[in-house]
Scaffold this motif. Structure first.
Motif, PDB file in Angstrom:
ATOM      1  N   GLY A 136      60.391  12.161  46.732  1.00 46.28           N
ATOM      2  CA  GLY A 136      59.122  11.538  47.111  1.00 46.28           C
ATOM      3  C   GLY A 136      58.782  11.776  48.578  1.00 46.28           C
ATOM      4  O   GLY A 136      57.645  12.091  48.928  1.00 46.28           O
ATOM      5  N   ILE A 137      59.788  11.650  49.440  1.00 41.05           N
ATOM      6  CA  ILE A 137      59.593  11.865  50.884  1.00 41.05           C
ATOM      7  C   ILE A 137      59.258  13.336  51.155  1.00 41.05           C
ATOM      8  O   ILE A 137      58.362  13.655  51.936  1.00 41.05           O
ATOM      9  CB  ILE A 137      60.846  11.435  51.679  1.00 41.05           C
ATOM     10  N   LYS A 138      59.976  14.247  50.484  1.00 43.04           N
ATOM     11  CA  LYS A 138      59.722  15.688  50.665  1.00 43.04           C
ATOM     12  C   LYS A 138      58.301  16.061  50.259  1.00 43.04           C
ATOM     13  O   LYS A 138      57.620  16.817  50.958  1.00 43.04           O
ATOM     14  CB  LYS A 138      60.730  16.506  49.845  1.00 43.04           C
ATOM     15  N   ILE A 139      57.848  15.509  49.110  1.00 46.16           N
ATOM     16  CA  ILE A 139      56.482  15.807  48.645  1.00 46.16           C
ATOM     17  C   ILE A 139      55.459  15.236  49.621  1.00 46.16           C
ATOM     18  O   ILE A 139      54.463  15.880  49.946  1.00 46.16           O
ATOM     19  CB  ILE A 139      56.251  15.240  47.225  1.00 46.16           C
ATOM     20  N   SER A 140      55.703  14.018  50.130  1.00 45.68           N
ATOM     21  CA  SER A 140      54.778  13.363  51.044  1.00 45.68           C
ATOM     22  C   SER A 140      54.566  14.186  52.306  1.00 45.68           C
ATOM     23  O   SER A 140      53.448  14.275  52.846  1.00 45.68           O
ATOM     24  CB  SER A 140      55.300  11.977  51.437  1.00 45.68           C
ATOM     25  N   PHE A 141      55.630  14.795  52.818  1.00 48.14           N
ATOM     26  CA  PHE A 141      55.555  15.551  54.069  1.00 48.14           C
ATOM     27  C   PHE A 141      55.538  17.068  53.859  1.00 48.14           C
ATOM     28  O   PHE A 141      55.810  17.832  54.766  1.00 48.14           O
ATOM     29  CB  PHE A 141      56.717  15.157  54.987  1.00 48.14           C
ATOM     30  N   ASN A 142      55.237  17.470  52.581  1.00 48.23           N
ATOM     31  CA  ASN A 142      55.155  18.902  52.249  1.00 48.23           C
ATOM     32  C   ASN A 142      56.408  19.678  52.638  1.00 48.23           C
ATOM     33  O   ASN A 142      56.336  20.765  53.222  1.00 48.23           O
ATOM     34  CB  ASN A 142      53.927  19.553  52.931  1.00 48.23           C
ATOM     35  N   PRO A 184      54.321  10.964  44.912  1.00 51.07           N
ATOM     36  CA  PRO A 184      55.303  10.553  45.931  1.00 51.07           C
ATOM     37  C   PRO A 184      55.552   9.040  45.938  1.00 51.07           C
ATOM     38  O   PRO A 184      56.700   8.594  46.014  1.00 51.07           O
ATOM     39  CB  PRO A 184      54.660  11.000  47.248  1.00 51.07           C
ATOM     40  N   ALA A 185      54.458   8.252  45.827  1.00 45.20           N
ATOM     41  CA  ALA A 185      54.612   6.782  45.827  1.00 45.20           C
ATOM     42  C   ALA A 185      55.413   6.330  44.622  1.00 45.20           C
ATOM     43  O   ALA A 185      56.279   5.451  44.716  1.00 45.20           O
ATOM     44  CB  ALA A 185      53.237   6.114  45.828  1.00 45.20           C
ATOM     45  N   ILE A 245      59.186   7.327  45.122  1.00 42.48           N
ATOM     46  CA  ILE A 245      59.864   6.496  46.123  1.00 42.48           C
ATOM     47  C   ILE A 245      60.086   5.075  45.594  1.00 42.48           C
ATOM     48  O   ILE A 245      61.196   4.533  45.661  1.00 42.48           O
ATOM     49  CB  ILE A 245      59.067   6.473  47.445  1.00 42.48           C
ATOM     50  N   SER A 281      50.000   7.844  43.192  1.00 40.06           N
ATOM     51  CA  SER A 281      50.397   9.193  43.606  1.00 40.06           C
ATOM     52  C   SER A 281      51.844   9.446  43.182  1.00 40.06           C
ATOM     53  O   SER A 281      52.645   8.515  43.065  1.00 40.06           O
ATOM     54  CB  SER A 281      50.268   9.351  45.119  1.00 40.06           C
TER      55      SER A 281
END
Length: 207
Positions: A197-203, A74-75, A78, A72
């Motif tokens: 990555g964190i922003k994309i993971s948590f929308n 985000p992964a 990060i 993914s």
């Protein structure tokens, strides 16, 4: 147009920091110590061509590599950010990154492939940086990334070619300071990738 210019500056800065031709110039000098001028130039040329091919392959096939291994974005951002931050942090500490550090090398033309092309010029940090720039962009951006890395390879080639003269004129202390500045830039790029990555993971990405 303004966005393209900003993108190009960001990509060039990222590649310049991670490939760090001025700092890696001392590595090139130590690996080719005792070699004649023609052999040095052959090693230099081959190393940069191989590095360019490797990065280009990852830039063009990065999307398919993601799909093949079910990675993914985000992964990737990060994990890649952590890796890049680690390399930059070690440069700030005046250490050679374990990712790039090669202790025992035979002085022959095979050093153009390893360790010069891989992992010094096209190591994990460079590949991660390149793939990050093309993870969600249009074809034009991909072409620009390849062209910019090509120009970076040319800069590295001529830096290595003039390495003896540069060290004499500039001095090792100035090269060390430049290495630390590059390390700071790399660490910042890594941190930015982690945040993305964190922003994309948590929308949390806003348009």
């Amino acid at each position: 147009m303004e966005n393209l210019i900003t993108f190009c500056i960001t990509v060039f800065t990222g590649f310049f920091a991670i490939t760090n031709p001025i700092s890696n110039m001392t590595v090139f000098l130590s690996l080719t110590q005792g070699a004649d001028k023609k052999t040095k130039d052959d090693i230099n040329k081959r190393a940069n061509i191989i590095a360019f091919i490797i990065v280009t392959v990852f830039v063009l096939l990065g999307k398919y590599i993601f799909e093949l291994f079910n990675i993914s974005i985000p992964a990737f951002k990060i994990t890649g950010g952590i890796l890049i931050f680690y390399i930059g942090f070690e440069m700030l500490q005046s250490k050679k990154s374990d990712v790039k550090n090669i202790k025992h090398v035979n002085i022959d033309e095979n050093i153009a492939v390893s360790p010069l092309a891989i992992p010094i010029l096209a190591g994990p940090g460079t590949i991660v940086t390149a793939m990050n720039f093309v993870s969600k962009v249009e074809v034009l951006h991909i072409i620009l990334v390849i062209a910019i890395f090509g120009s970076m390879s040319l800069i590295t080639y001529y830096t290595f070619k003039m390495s003896d003269l540069i060290v004499k004129v500039v001095g090792n202390n100035v090269i060390s300071v430049i290495g630390k500045i590059m390390g700071l830039i790399i660490a910042i790029i890594g941190t930015g990738m982690i945040i993305q990555g964190i922003k994309i993971s948590f929308n949390l990405i806003t348009s």
